[in-house]
Design a protein around this motif. Structure first.
Motif, PDB file in Angstrom:
ATOM      1  N   SER A 351     -10.863 -11.679   3.550  1.00  0.00           N
ATOM      2  CA  SER A 351     -11.912 -12.194   2.679  1.00  0.00           C
ATOM      3  C   SER A 351     -12.350 -11.181   1.618  1.00  0.00           C
ATOM      4  O   SER A 351     -13.025 -11.566   0.662  1.00  0.00           O
ATOM      5  N   ARG A 352     -11.982  -9.916   1.762  1.00  0.00           N
ATOM      6  CA  ARG A 352     -12.425  -8.899   0.819  1.00  0.00           C
ATOM      7  C   ARG A 352     -11.413  -7.767   0.749  1.00  0.00           C
ATOM      8  O   ARG A 352     -10.549  -7.635   1.640  1.00  0.00           O
ATOM      9  N   ALA A 353     -11.527  -6.969  -0.315  1.00  0.00           N
ATOM     10  CA  ALA A 353     -10.642  -5.819  -0.503  1.00  0.00           C
ATOM     11  C   ALA A 353     -11.493  -4.633  -0.927  1.00  0.00           C
ATOM     12  O   ALA A 353     -12.207  -4.697  -1.929  1.00  0.00           O
ATOM     13  N   ASP A 354     -11.444  -3.571  -0.155  1.00  0.00           N
ATOM     14  CA  ASP A 354     -12.137  -2.319  -0.471  1.00  0.00           C
ATOM     15  C   ASP A 354     -11.114  -1.325  -1.016  1.00  0.00           C
ATOM     16  O   ASP A 354     -10.125  -0.998  -0.340  1.00  0.00           O
ATOM     17  N   VAL A 355     -11.368  -0.838  -2.224  1.00  0.00           N
ATOM     18  CA  VAL A 355     -10.450   0.085  -2.891  1.00  0.00           C
ATOM     19  C   VAL A 355     -11.109   1.457  -2.931  1.00  0.00           C
ATOM     20  O   VAL A 355     -12.314   1.584  -3.193  1.00  0.00           O
ATOM     21  N   VAL A 368      -6.203   0.570  -0.327  1.00  0.00           N
ATOM     22  CA  VAL A 368      -6.740  -0.791  -0.343  1.00  0.00           C
ATOM     23  C   VAL A 368      -6.823  -1.266   1.105  1.00  0.00           C
ATOM     24  O   VAL A 368      -5.820  -1.290   1.821  1.00  0.00           O
ATOM     25  N   GLU A 369      -8.032  -1.668   1.527  1.00  0.00           N
ATOM     26  CA  GLU A 369      -8.272  -2.123   2.893  1.00  0.00           C
ATOM     27  C   GLU A 369      -8.782  -3.562   2.871  1.00  0.00           C
ATOM     28  O   GLU A 369      -9.471  -3.977   1.920  1.00  0.00           O
ATOM     29  N   ASP A 370      -8.453  -4.296   3.921  1.00  0.00           N
ATOM     30  CA  ASP A 370      -8.944  -5.673   4.033  1.00  0.00           C
ATOM     31  C   ASP A 370      -9.422  -5.927   5.456  1.00  0.00           C
ATOM     32  O   ASP A 370      -9.254  -5.089   6.351  1.00  0.00           O
ATOM     33  N   ASP A 371     -10.026  -7.100   5.645  1.00  0.00           N
ATOM     34  CA  ASP A 371     -10.547  -7.482   6.956  1.00  0.00           C
ATOM     35  C   ASP A 371      -9.708  -8.576   7.595  1.00  0.00           C
ATOM     36  O   ASP A 371     -10.205  -9.361   8.408  1.00  0.00           O
ATOM     37  N   GLY A 423      -1.246   1.061   7.577  1.00  0.00           N
ATOM     38  CA  GLY A 423      -1.947   1.389   8.811  1.00  0.00           C
ATOM     39  C   GLY A 423      -3.043   0.392   9.073  1.00  0.00           C
ATOM     40  O   GLY A 423      -3.102  -0.693   8.467  1.00  0.00           O
ATOM     41  N   LYS A 424      -3.941   0.746   9.959  1.00  0.00           N
ATOM     42  CA  LYS A 424      -5.064  -0.119  10.322  1.00  0.00           C
ATOM     43  C   LYS A 424      -6.332   0.424   9.687  1.00  0.00           C
ATOM     44  O   LYS A 424      -6.607   1.615   9.733  1.00  0.00           O
ATOM     45  N   SER A 425      -7.100  -0.471   9.097  1.00  0.00           N
ATOM     46  CA  SER A 425      -8.348  -0.080   8.462  1.00  0.00           C
ATOM     47  C   SER A 425      -9.388   0.272   9.517  1.00  0.00           C
ATOM     48  O   SER A 425      -9.672  -0.549  10.406  1.00  0.00           O
ATOM     49  N   GLU A 426      -9.938   1.470   9.421  1.00  0.00           N
ATOM     50  CA  GLU A 426     -10.957   1.888  10.384  1.00  0.00           C
ATOM     51  C   GLU A 426     -12.291   1.204  10.130  1.00  0.00           C
ATOM     52  O   GLU A 426     -13.057   0.983  11.067  1.00  0.00           O
ATOM     53  N   SER A 427     -12.567   0.857   8.889  1.00  0.00           N
ATOM     54  CA  SER A 427     -13.869   0.267   8.562  1.00  0.00           C
ATOM     55  C   SER A 427     -13.875  -1.253   8.634  1.00  0.00           C
ATOM     56  O   SER A 427     -14.850  -1.855   9.076  1.00  0.00           O
ATOM     57  N   LEU A 428     -12.769  -1.890   8.205  1.00  0.00           N
ATOM     58  CA  LEU A 428     -12.726  -3.353   8.175  1.00  0.00           C
ATOM     59  C   LEU A 428     -11.889  -3.953   9.287  1.00  0.00           C
ATOM     60  O   LEU A 428     -12.016  -5.144   9.570  1.00  0.00           O
ATOM     61  N   GLY A 429     -11.014  -3.178   9.885  1.00  0.00           N
ATOM     62  CA  GLY A 429     -10.210  -3.669  10.998  1.00  0.00           C
ATOM     63  C   GLY A 429      -8.923  -4.347  10.613  1.00  0.00           C
ATOM     64  O   GLY A 429      -8.133  -4.719  11.481  1.00  0.00           O
ATOM     65  N   GLY A 430      -8.679  -4.551   9.308  1.00  0.00           N
ATOM     66  CA  GLY A 430      -7.459  -5.210   8.871  1.00  0.00           C
ATOM     67  C   GLY A 430      -6.396  -4.203   8.470  1.00  0.00           C
ATOM     68  O   GLY A 430      -6.239  -3.146   9.082  1.00  0.00           O
ATOM     69  N   LEU A 431      -5.664  -4.537   7.397  1.00  0.00           N
ATOM     70  CA  LEU A 431      -4.579  -3.678   6.927  1.00  0.00           C
ATOM     71  C   LEU A 431      -5.145  -2.606   5.999  1.00  0.00           C
ATOM     72  O   LEU A 431      -6.028  -2.850   5.188  1.00  0.00           O
ATOM     73  N   CYS A 432      -4.596  -1.402   6.123  1.00  0.00           N
ATOM     74  CA  CYS A 432      -4.923  -0.298   5.225  1.00  0.00           C
ATOM     75  C   CYS A 432      -3.614   0.130   4.556  1.00  0.00           C
ATOM     76  O   CYS A 432      -2.695   0.601   5.234  1.00  0.00           O
TER      77      CYS A 432
END
Length: 439
Positions: A351-355, A368-371, A423-432
């Protein structure tokens, strides 16, 4: 195996290693020759000279033993002093021996003093302040006697001159060797810089030079670079041509389908749309890594523009952090396409992308991380391959692609001399997804 520990202490630079190979033999030769000369030659000569001088001093003191006063003693030894070229006087009652400071490079003085003390039991002090004069202080029955004579009678003249001469010419020859070595290593350095720049997507002017072997390596590099550029150009032209040729029949198919009833045309229209999507993605993959020229850009400004455009397109994207500052040689169009693909994947499966951006003196990292559901570790290597679709590991309800999104990102990163790490996003739990590029 026993020499592996030495690798951790060895320099990595070819220039430093060559300098070490050049300097070490010179230093070893200087040490061996210097130590051997000092210990074998100078010590023997000095011992003989101090022994002769001590005999002369003993002669003077023996004559003085037969006198009762200092004046009688000086008068008795005056002929001997003239013959021996010495001067003598007695110290006053409260007068201390004037030792003075020795020269820092007078490394033979300690041996002279040690030999004199061993040969003259009555010796109380030795003054060797310079290379011209030596003063001996001896305790007699009638007072402290000071004998002054030429220092050259105790040791060879300026023994340090040999070492100074050796060191001077060693420095001169080493400097000349360094200059010559630098000229020989410069073509290798230029070749390494040209190869590194080409690996990062930049073409810098280079002409082979140096020794025959280096010229051969440089010529081979130029041939390799030309072949790779030609292959990349041919691939782009071929795929562009295929894309252009396929667009015409696809357009005719769409036109023909528009004349059919909607119920009959719907399944065929879906196939045509899928073919159009596949064609566009394939063309984007073919030109993704080579589009645009490398230029010096500010990664922070570039990411801010990409995120702003993504938000205008309706994506939930945000630049959450920027660490470090500086500029880098990048292809802005290719980097934009790579980051946009990662943001598109992030909002498609989440639902979101953190850059975020991290800049260090040696590299820059775009993250780029997602949930979303992410990608299992065992499938991450497969995910960056062309036409690899891992829909079972992702959320198919959010849409699917043709399997070129991450492959385009990986191709662009490699064209910049970098890599893509999943890898795995530590903050969002999705893909990093990290794009790491060397500066």
């Amino acid at each position: 195996m026993s020499a592996l520990w030495l690798k951790h202490y060895m320099p990595r630079s070819l220039y430093v290693r060559a300098a070490l190979i050049l300097v070490l033999p010179v230093v070893v030769v200087l040490l061996v020759v210097g130590i051997a000369f000092l210990q074998k030659h100078l010590e023997d000569v000095t011992a003989q000279m101090t022994r002769a001088a001590s005999r002369e001093v003993t002669l003077v003191t023996d004559v003085m033993e037969e006198t009762e006063t200092q004046q009688q003693a000086l008068a008795a030894v005056r002929p001997d002093l003239q013959a021996l070229d010495m001067k003598a006087r007695f110290l006053a009652i409260n007068e201390e021996p004037a030792i003075g400071r020795r020269r820092w490079y007078d490394f033979i003085a300690p041996q002279v003093e040690a030999d004199l003390r061993a040969l003259l039991p009555d010796l109380t002090a030795v003054a060797l302040p310079s290379g011209q004069e030596a003063r001996l202080y001896l305790q007699t029955d009638i007072g402290v006697l000071q004998l002054t004579f030429d220092r050259r009678r105790l040791s060879p003249v300026a023994p340090h001159q040999l070492i100074v001469t050796m060191v001077f010419f060693a420095v001169v020859m080493t400097t000349i060797s360094f200059l010559y070595m630098r000229n020989q290593l410069r073509p290798i350095t230029r070749l390494a810089e040209a190869a590194q720049a080409f690996g990062r997507g930049r073409v810098v002017p280079y002409s082979p030079g140096g020794a025959i072997e280096v010229r051969a390596a440089g010529s081979a590099f130029l041939d390799m670079r030309a072949r790779i550029e030609r292959q990349m150009e041919q691939r782009t032209m071929m795929l562009s041509g295929v894309s252009h040729d396929l667009r015409t029949p696809l357009t005719r198919l769409k036109l023909g389908l528009s004349m059919l009833p909607e119920e009959e045309a719907a399944p065929l229209q879906q196939d045509v749309d899928e073919m159009q999507l596949l064609l566009d993605a394939f063309l984007e993959f073919s030109r993704g890594a080579v589009e645009g020229a490398s230029e010096t850009v500010n990664p922070k400004v570039l990411l801010e523009l990409i995120v702003k455009d993504a938000r205008r397109a309706g994506y939930e994207a945000e630049l959450i952090s920027v660490e470090g500052e500086g500029k880098a040689m990048l292809r802005p169009t290719a980097i934009r396409r790579a980051v946009e693909n990662l943001i598109g994947n992030a909002v498609r499966y989440g639902s979101r992308a953190d850059v975020s951006l991290s800049i260090t003196p040696k590299s820059l990292r775009i993250r780029v991380e997602d949930d979303g559901p992410g990608i299992p570790p065992e499938q991450r290597a497969e995910a960056v391959k062309p036409f690899s679709r891992l829909d079972p590991a992702r959320n198919q309800n959010q849409g699917s692609g043709v399997g070129l999104g991450l492959a385009i990102v990986s191709d662009i990163a490699r064209a910049h001399g970098g890599v893509v790490r999943l890898g795995k996003s530590e903050s969002l739990g999705g893909l990093c997804a990290d794009i790491i590029i060397g500066r």
